[in-house]
Scaffold this active site. Structure first.
Site, short mmCIF file in Angstrom:
data_model
loop_
_atom_site.label_atom_id
_atom_site.label_comp_id
_atom_site.label_asym_id
_atom_site.label_seq_id
_atom_site.Cartn_x
_atom_site.Cartn_y
_atom_site.Cartn_z
N LYS A 113 -28.40 0.51 21.31
CA LYS A 113 -29.45 1.38 21.55
C LYS A 113 -28.93 2.64 21.62
CE LYS A 113 -30.76 -2.39 24.98
NZ LYS A 113 -30.73 -2.65 26.20
N ARG A 134 -10.99 -1.20 19.29
CA ARG A 134 -10.93 -0.97 17.51
C ARG A 134 -12.23 -0.04 17.42
NH1 ARG A 134 -10.18 -4.75 12.59
NH2 ARG A 134 -8.01 -4.44 13.21
N HIS A 175 -2.61 1.79 13.62
CA HIS A 175 -2.77 0.38 13.98
C HIS A 175 -1.56 -0.33 14.48
CE1 HIS A 175 -4.35 -3.77 14.26
NE2 HIS A 175 -5.03 -3.67 13.22
N ARG A 183 -8.27 -11.13 12.66
CA ARG A 183 -7.06 -11.41 13.19
C ARG A 183 -6.69 -10.64 14.42
NH1 ARG A 183 -7.12 -12.82 8.04
NH2 ARG A 183 -8.39 -10.78 7.98
N THR A 184 -6.98 -9.39 14.71
CA THR A 184 -6.43 -8.66 15.92
C THR A 184 -7.21 -9.25 16.96
OG1 THR A 184 -6.19 -6.78 14.14
CG2 THR A 184 -6.13 -6.34 16.64
#
Ligand code: NCD
Length: 318
Positions: A87, A109, A137, A59-60
């Site tokens: 890497k 995020r 959040h 969703r975000t």
């Protein structure tokens, strides 16, 4: 009085970065957008958003992308699974590199608490926290507040249960702190014993005007009739150790945690169920099609909140 200009170019790392007046302003502006989203169709023309998602998201990430695309902007295609992070590149190097391409916004995020603050200290452009570890959040909180306001007509005096994994759930951390700034809210925290709300948050709430109390899972039903909203969250399997031992721990805390349709007799006429999603097994599926379920409307509201934030922070709408 808050004006649009005051948001321009700012980062949003914690919900505490916004004053109560600024929160109200964002909610009102998002409501204006929800009423007529097409009015904002060209707001982001020529602007680029860099979504740096180092943790899974449905969703975000997609609502941020939909928000800028609907307003005529573009999205940089960054996928941490296909990037040099694989890497062994450090977060700092990835940020410095992406920053050098001058996106207008960086959305981050990351599984580490404080990563969004770290990014905002390094980068020159606005950084929006889309979830940093177990910490915060804030854009989820804005859409949660928007949804509460939509359901109850206002946020002051709301009576709400926050249930589930209150220890690791970043959505409930930011939401509890935000609700504490409104008048007369009453918060009931319901969780397994080992997943309680962190002490520092309880301390902050203790210094605020909101009332709160902590309860065990078996008290859920009894408290339902005292409240208007229950905010469910999942028990986060990934916070327990991997393997059979972790499976067993997860099973033992989550097996008795489920909101069932037959528990909802006698609730307030305005009663609704919210959930930041994803939900796993904490809401009986039969509830999804009832008038009580509000989580998909809540997820949709993320679009308008994120459109509002991009316009305000992008600062074209002066
Ligand atoms: C949450 C998150 O990632 O913090 N989801 C969301 O953004 N809507 C909740 C979760 O993962 O349980």
């Amino acid at each position: 009085m808050v004006s649009m200009v005051e948001f321009k170019g700012r980062s949003l790392v914690s919900i505490n970065d916004l004053t109560k007046e600024e929160v109200d302003y964002v909610l009102d502006f998002a409501m204006e957008i929800k009423k007529d989203p097409l009015r904002f169709a060209n707001q982001m023309k020529g602007m680029i958003m860099a979504p740096l998602f180092f943790e899974d998201s449905t969703r975000t990430s997609s609502s941020f992308q939909a928000s800028i695309l609907k307003m005529g902007g573009s999205v940089l295609d960054f996928d941490s699974d296909r990037s040099s992070v694989k890497k062994g590149e450090t977060l700092r190097d990835t940020l410095k590199t992406i920053g050098g391409y001058n996106p207008d916004f960086v959305i981050i995020r990351h599984s580490k608490d404080g990563s969004a603050k770290f990014a905002s200290d390094i980068l020159d452009m606005p950084v929006i926290n889309a979830g940093d570890g177990q910490n915060q959040h804030p854009t989820q909180t804005l859409l949660d507040l928007f949804t509460i306001k939509e359901i109850l007509g206002g946020i002051d005096s709301c009576r709400i249960i926050l249930a589930g994994d209150l220890k690791y759930g970043r959505t409930v951390h930011s939401l509890a702190l935000a609700l504490a700034r409104f008048s007369n809210c009453r918060l009931y925290f319901i969780s397994p014993d080992n997943l309680r709300m962190p002490q520092e948050i309880l301390r902050e709430l203790g210094n605020s005007r909101c009332g709160f109390s902590e309860h065990n899972l078996d008290e859920l039903q009894g408290i339902l009739e005292k409240i208007n909203i229950v905010y469910m969250t999942r028990i986060q399997r990934e916070r327990f150790p991997e393997g059979p031992e972790g499976d067993q721990m997860y099973e033992s805390v989550s097996k008795n945690y489920c909101l069932k349709l037959d528990m909802l007799e006698g609730v307030d006429p305005r009663f609704k169920i919210m959930h930041p999603l994803p939900k796993v097994r904490e809401i009986e599926e039969a509830i999804d099609d009832t008038k009580y379920a509000y989580y998909f409307q809540q997820a949709r509201n993320g679009l308008f909140i994120r459109m509002a934030l991009l316009v305000l922070i992008g600062g074209k709408n002066e």
